[in-house]
Structures are given as structure tokens and as C-alpha cells.
Design a protein around this motif. Structure first.
Motif, PDB file in Angstrom:
ATOM      1  N   ASN A  71      32.593   2.718 -17.100  1.00 25.88           N
ATOM      2  CA  ASN A  71      32.104   3.011 -15.760  1.00 25.88           C
ATOM      3  C   ASN A  71      32.178   1.748 -14.908  1.00 25.88           C
ATOM      4  N   ALA A  72      31.751   1.830 -13.665  1.00 24.40           N
ATOM      5  CA  ALA A  72      31.926   0.725 -12.713  1.00 24.40           C
ATOM      6  C   ALA A  72      31.244  -0.569 -13.159  1.00 24.40           C
ATOM      7  N   ASN A  73      30.047  -0.497 -13.741  1.00 28.49           N
ATOM      8  CA  ASN A  73      29.358  -1.727 -14.139  1.00 28.49           C
ATOM      9  C   ASN A  73      29.639  -2.138 -15.588  1.00 28.49           C
ATOM     10  N   GLY A  74      30.404  -1.358 -16.306  1.00 27.66           N
ATOM     11  CA  GLY A  74      30.792  -1.708 -17.667  1.00 27.66           C
ATOM     12  C   GLY A  74      29.717  -1.526 -18.717  1.00 27.66           C
ATOM     13  N   LYS A  75      28.604  -0.863 -18.354  1.00 28.34           N
ATOM     14  CA  LYS A  75      27.525  -0.664 -19.322  1.00 28.34           C
ATOM     15  C   LYS A  75      27.710   0.588 -20.164  1.00 28.34           C
ATOM     16  N   ARG A  76      28.575   1.488 -19.721  1.00 28.40           N
ATOM     17  CA  ARG A  76      28.878   2.706 -20.472  1.00 28.40           C
ATOM     18  C   ARG A  76      30.382   2.938 -20.427  1.00 28.40           C
ATOM     19  N   ALA A  77      30.855   3.718 -21.362  1.00 26.60           N
ATOM     20  CA  ALA A  77      32.285   4.052 -21.395  1.00 26.60           C
ATOM     21  C   ALA A  77      32.475   5.390 -22.089  1.00 26.60           C
ATOM     22  N   HIS A  78      33.521   6.082 -21.683  1.00 24.43           N
ATOM     23  CA  HIS A  78      33.947   7.289 -22.384  1.00 24.43           C
ATOM     24  C   HIS A  78      35.164   6.879 -23.204  1.00 24.43           C
ATOM     25  N   CYS A  79      35.087   7.065 -24.507  1.00 25.05           N
ATOM     26  CA  CYS A  79      36.190   6.687 -25.397  1.00 25.05           C
ATOM     27  C   CYS A  79      36.780   7.947 -26.019  1.00 25.05           C
ATOM     28  N   VAL A  80      38.106   8.034 -26.013  1.00 25.12           N
ATOM     29  CA  VAL A  80      38.801   9.158 -26.633  1.00 25.12           C
ATOM     30  C   VAL A  80      39.666   8.607 -27.756  1.00 25.12           C
ATOM     31  N   LEU A  81      39.374   9.021 -28.973  1.00 25.46           N
ATOM     32  CA  LEU A  81      40.139   8.593 -30.137  1.00 25.46           C
ATOM     33  C   LEU A  81      41.032   9.735 -30.584  1.00 25.46           C
ATOM     34  N   THR A  82      42.295   9.451 -30.783  1.00 21.56           N
ATOM     35  CA  THR A  82      43.241  10.431 -31.314  1.00 21.56           C
ATOM     36  C   THR A  82      43.699   9.924 -32.672  1.00 21.56           C
ATOM     37  N   LEU A  83      43.363  10.663 -33.703  1.00 26.23           N
ATOM     38  CA  LEU A  83      43.698  10.283 -35.072  1.00 26.23           C
ATOM     39  C   LEU A  83      44.829  11.178 -35.566  1.00 26.23           C
ATOM     40  N   THR A  84      45.909  10.562 -36.035  1.00 26.36           N
ATOM     41  CA  THR A  84      47.076  11.293 -36.524  1.00 26.36           C
ATOM     42  C   THR A  84      47.259  11.002 -38.008  1.00 26.36           C
ATOM     43  N   ALA A  85      47.196  12.049 -38.808  1.00 23.51           N
ATOM     44  CA  ALA A  85      47.318  11.894 -40.262  1.00 23.51           C
ATOM     45  C   ALA A  85      48.738  11.503 -40.638  1.00 23.51           C
ATOM     46  N   SER A  86      48.861  10.551 -41.541  1.00 19.25           N
ATOM     47  CA  SER A  86      50.188  10.082 -41.957  1.00 19.25           C
ATOM     48  C   SER A  86      50.921  11.080 -42.842  1.00 19.25           C
ATOM     49  N   ASP A  87      50.197  12.057 -43.419  1.00 21.69           N
ATOM     50  CA  ASP A  87      50.852  13.048 -44.268  1.00 21.69           C
ATOM     51  C   ASP A  87      51.415  14.227 -43.469  1.00 21.69           C
ATOM     52  N   GLY A  88      51.324  14.156 -42.133  1.00 19.76           N
ATOM     53  CA  GLY A  88      51.878  15.212 -41.294  1.00 19.76           C
ATOM     54  C   GLY A  88      50.997  16.436 -41.165  1.00 19.76           C
ATOM     55  N   SER A  89      49.753  16.368 -41.653  1.00 19.41           N
ATOM     56  CA  SER A  89      48.880  17.551 -41.621  1.00 19.41           C
ATOM     57  C   SER A  89      48.298  17.826 -40.241  1.00 19.41           C
TER      58      SER A  89
END
Length: 106
Positions: A71-89
Motif C-alpha cells: 500500500n502507499a505507506n508500505g505497512k501492508r501488502a497484498h502478496c500473490v504466490l503462484t506455485l508450479t509443481a515440477s512434476d507437471g501436476s
């Protein structure tokens, strides 16, 4: 007479089947936790890359990308993690609301 015996036997079998069926539902399965450990190699940017491993109910590993939107003051954030399995699942996405103003960070 023979029909009465067959009919009586059928009634007895149906009665036995009726009383041997359990009508109480079984309790739901207890959930098994999943632990995710992600290690990021480039922590100086708002888009971080790295690898992850999981343990518990899910045992996979692979690549992870985390996009941080503070956010503007840097005290909060929205984080989006995308995890991709190496086995193709497949992939899965985690949305986090992070608070940096607290100690420890939440």
C-alpha cells in the motif's frame, strides 16, 4: 403354497437387510495440514522468484513466483504466490495479506 414360502423368505431377507444397514453417518475425515516452505533468491524486488517444497497431506516441490503489491505507506501488502509443481501436476495460487507494521510481521 410354494409362492407363500418364497414370499415369506423374501420378506425375511428384506427385514434382515434393513436392520443390518447402518443409518448413522460416519464422521468426516480429519483434515491433514500441509506445510509449505518457499525460498526466494531475489528479495530486492516486488516480484520474487524461488523454489518451494511441501510436506504433510501434499508432497510436491517446484518453482514459486511471489508478486508483492504494497500500500502507499508500505505497512501492508497484498502478496500473490503462484506455485508450479515440477512434476507437471499443476499450479496453485495463494493470496496473502501481509502486515509489516507489527512485530513479528503477520
Amino acid at each position: 403354497m410354494r409362492q407363500k414360502k418364497i414370499f415369506s423368505a423374501a420378506i425375511v431377507l428384506c427385514t434382515i437387510a434393513f436392520f443390518t444397514i447402518s443409518w448413522v453417518p460416519s464422521p468426516p475425515a480429519r483434515p491433514t495440514p500441509v506445510r509449505i516452505i518457499a525460498i526466494f533468491t531475489d528479495v530486492a524486488t516486488l516480484t520474487q522468484t524461488g523454489t518451494f517444497t511441501t510436506s504433510g497431506a501434499l508432497n510436491i516441490s517446484g518453482d514459486v513466483i511471489m508478486v508483492i503489491s504494497p500500500n502507499a505507506n508500505g505497512k501492508r501488502a497484498h502478496c500473490v504466490l503462484t506455485l508450479t509443481a515440477s512434476d507437471g501436476s499443476g499450479t496453485f495460487t495463494i493470496h496473502q495479506q501481509c502486515q509489516f507494521a507489527t512485530n513479528p510481521i503477520k
